[in-house]
Write an enzyme that holds these catalytic residues in place. Structure first.
Site, PDB file in Angstrom:
ATOM      1  N   GLU A 196     -14.665  16.211 -23.550  1.00  0.00           N
ATOM      2  CA  GLU A 196     -15.393  16.397 -24.801  1.00  0.00           C
ATOM      3  C   GLU A 196     -14.451  16.682 -25.967  1.00  0.00           C
ATOM      4  O   GLU A 196     -14.654  16.198 -27.084  1.00  0.00           O
ATOM      5  CB  GLU A 196     -16.398  17.549 -24.662  1.00  0.00           C
ATOM      6  CG  GLU A 196     -17.453  17.339 -23.579  1.00  0.00           C
ATOM      7  CD  GLU A 196     -17.059  17.922 -22.237  1.00  0.00           C
ATOM      8  OE1 GLU A 196     -17.928  18.467 -21.552  1.00  0.00           O
ATOM      9  OE2 GLU A 196     -15.854  17.834 -21.859  1.00  0.00           O
ATOM     10  N   CYS A 233     -16.394  23.939 -23.466  1.00  0.00           N
ATOM     11  CA  CYS A 233     -16.740  22.740 -24.239  1.00  0.00           C
ATOM     12  C   CYS A 233     -18.083  22.905 -24.954  1.00  0.00           C
ATOM     13  O   CYS A 233     -18.310  22.279 -25.992  1.00  0.00           O
ATOM     14  CB  CYS A 233     -16.781  21.525 -23.320  1.00  0.00           C
ATOM     15  SG  CYS A 233     -15.133  21.048 -22.740  1.00  0.00           S
ATOM     16  N   TRP A 271       4.383  -2.151  11.867  1.00  0.00           N
ATOM     17  CA  TRP A 271       3.372  -2.526  10.884  1.00  0.00           C
ATOM     18  C   TRP A 271       2.347  -3.505  11.457  1.00  0.00           C
ATOM     19  O   TRP A 271       2.685  -4.509  12.063  1.00  0.00           O
ATOM     20  CB  TRP A 271       4.023  -3.147   9.642  1.00  0.00           C
ATOM     21  CG  TRP A 271       4.913  -2.187   8.923  1.00  0.00           C
ATOM     22  CD1 TRP A 271       6.260  -2.287   8.742  1.00  0.00           C
ATOM     23  CD2 TRP A 271       4.519  -0.956   8.307  1.00  0.00           C
ATOM     24  NE1 TRP A 271       6.728  -1.195   8.052  1.00  0.00           N
ATOM     25  CE2 TRP A 271       5.681  -0.358   7.767  1.00  0.00           C
ATOM     26  CE3 TRP A 271       3.305  -0.298   8.160  1.00  0.00           C
ATOM     27  CZ2 TRP A 271       5.674   0.851   7.090  1.00  0.00           C
ATOM     28  CZ3 TRP A 271       3.281   0.914   7.486  1.00  0.00           C
ATOM     29  CH2 TRP A 271       4.451   1.471   6.965  1.00  0.00           C
ATOM     30  N   THR A 317       2.421  11.451  15.535  1.00  0.00           N
ATOM     31  CA  THR A 317       2.728  10.540  14.431  1.00  0.00           C
ATOM     32  C   THR A 317       3.971  11.002  13.689  1.00  0.00           C
ATOM     33  O   THR A 317       4.848  10.197  13.337  1.00  0.00           O
ATOM     34  CB  THR A 317       1.534  10.445  13.451  1.00  0.00           C
ATOM     35  OG1 THR A 317       0.400   9.922  14.146  1.00  0.00           O
ATOM     36  CG2 THR A 317       1.848   9.547  12.271  1.00  0.00           C
ATOM     37  N   ASP A 358       6.903   8.250  14.151  1.00  0.00           N
ATOM     38  CA  ASP A 358       7.132   7.424  12.956  1.00  0.00           C
ATOM     39  C   ASP A 358       8.065   8.075  11.938  1.00  0.00           C
ATOM     40  O   ASP A 358       8.560   7.403  11.036  1.00  0.00           O
ATOM     41  CB  ASP A 358       5.799   7.116  12.261  1.00  0.00           C
ATOM     42  CG  ASP A 358       4.876   6.268  13.120  1.00  0.00           C
ATOM     43  OD1 ASP A 358       5.344   5.755  14.155  1.00  0.00           O
ATOM     44  OD2 ASP A 358       3.700   6.121  12.752  1.00  0.00           O
ATOM     45  N   LEU A 372       5.203  10.236   4.104  1.00  0.00           N
ATOM     46  CA  LEU A 372       3.849  10.543   3.626  1.00  0.00           C
ATOM     47  C   LEU A 372       3.800  10.679   2.104  1.00  0.00           C
ATOM     48  O   LEU A 372       3.084  11.513   1.563  1.00  0.00           O
ATOM     49  CB  LEU A 372       3.309  11.820   4.300  1.00  0.00           C
ATOM     50  CG  LEU A 372       3.267  11.789   5.835  1.00  0.00           C
ATOM     51  CD1 LEU A 372       2.775  13.128   6.378  1.00  0.00           C
ATOM     52  CD2 LEU A 372       2.398  10.656   6.351  1.00  0.00           C
ATOM     53  N   GLY A 388      -2.681   9.814  14.384  1.00  0.00           N
ATOM     54  CA  GLY A 388      -2.880   8.917  15.510  1.00  0.00           C
ATOM     55  C   GLY A 388      -4.290   9.043  16.065  1.00  0.00           C
ATOM     56  O   GLY A 388      -5.155   9.716  15.496  1.00  0.00           O
TER      57      GLY A 388
END
Length: 347
Positions: free
Chosen positions: A53, A87, A176, A202, A206, A210, A291
């Protein structure tokens, strides 16, 4: 489309510009109309900065027109002092005679008080224009305040034959399943949500960062489930580059500003305890990219709002099976060779 709906729709469009940058505040857009012409508009860009606003009023060149105008806003104007003034007071001070509001703010600090304050000042107030669309816009904010938990998005990629990981891998990197366009889309999503969560396996298999390196925007807070403290401290999740919360059974480690340890009971409802910790840390949304075990834990406890499932072109023939999700298909999108299925856990 009715006039009020046209302008609230524009408010929603404006508000979406703030996705990923307004936490813990909601997404809000506002337009000011005089003689069926938009004379000012704005959106909330970042917590601590002016609200929608204020930006809309500031964009009006001829302020004398405000006394004959209508201000449209996708969410009820605030009535309390936070990092910025209310506001409602701004609207009253500028003698704007008409206010059209998309939906009521669920935050207990507002929750109808802004509307009451405007009406008490003699302003003509209309509420509930495109209400469902305005609620959808702020599904994260509404879930956080109404359900006392973050908005939960499950995300995984599976092969044509239903696997999310192969039986064996040669190195600690992801294998991938999806194409580069899908992977870039995931990084865009990471900038839009407040946190990202993975499980122990994970993080070990991997060694993910992130982050959102393939898209411009904020990196999400990292949430890592590590029951028995098995993740090597040389892994990316311990690099102190981004705020990280480690959920574990017991720990002697001392929390720092960017690495916080939280203990939970792994014999009880794990997903529920996780979301309670996230709520405590004021996290309004989380993408769960773990996972199968991590994802299935949230599915089993029925603690999720959306599932975004990619189907890539490869076949693995064997490996880790994708999570089981017994839901009707909600939406389907093609991304090159990939297919994206989006499921909703709401009727």
């Amino acid at each position: 489309m009715k006039k009020n709906e046209t302008y609230i729709k524009r408010c929603i469009e404006l508000a979406k510009n703030g996705l990923g940058t307004t936490y813990p505040n909601p997404l809000v857009g506002s337009v000011i109309v005089y003689n069926d012409t938009i004379i000012g508009e704005g959106w909330h860009k970042k917590a601590g900065q002016p609200h929608a606003e204020v930006n809309a009023v500031n964009s009006v060149k001829d302020k004398s027109l405000l006394q004959k105008a209508t201000i449209y806003v996708s969410l009820e104007p605030c009535s309390h002092f936070g990092k910025t003034p209310p506001c409602c007071d701004l609207i009253i001070q500028n003698k704007i005679p008409n206010v059209v509001i998309g939906t009521v703010d669920p935050n207990e600090k507002v929750a109808g008080n802004g509307i009451k304050k405007l009406i008490a000042a003699g302003i003509n107030v209309t509420v509930g224009v495109l209400e469902a669309e305005c609620n959808e816009l702020n599904k994260r904010f509404f879930t956080f305040h109404q359900k006392k938990r973050p908005y939960i998005i499950l995300k995984w990629a599976e092969t044509q034959d239903g696997f999310i990981a192969p039986t064996t891998k040669l190195e600690n990197k992801p294998v991938w399943i999806t194409n580069t366009y899908s992977r870039q889309l995931v990084h865009k999503w990471r900038t839009e949500e407040q946190a990202i969560l993975v499980g122990t396996q994970t993080a070990i298999d991997d060694n993910p960062k992130l982050d959102a390196r393939d898209w411009s925007g904020h990196n999400p807070v990292r949430i890592i489930i590590d029951q028995n403290s098995r993740i090597p401290h040389s892994n990316h999740v311990f690099d102190n580059q981004t705020k990280t919360i480690i959920l574990t059974k017991t720990t002697t480690a001392i929390s720092t500003e960017n690495c916080i340890f939280e203990c939970i009971d792994f014999k009880q409802n794990i997903a529920l305890q996780v979301v309670n910790v996230l709520y405590k840390h004021q996290i309004q949304s989380v993408i769960i990219e773990g996972g199968r075990q991590t994802l299935q834990t949230f599915i089993a406890e029925d603690l999720w709002d959306e599932a975004r499932v990619f189907k890539g072109a490869p076949f693995f023939l064997s490996g880790t099976k994708a999570p089981l999700l017994e839901k009707k298909q909600f939406e389907k999108h093609s991304i090159g060779t990939d297919e994206l299925l989006i499921y909703s856990n709401h009727d």
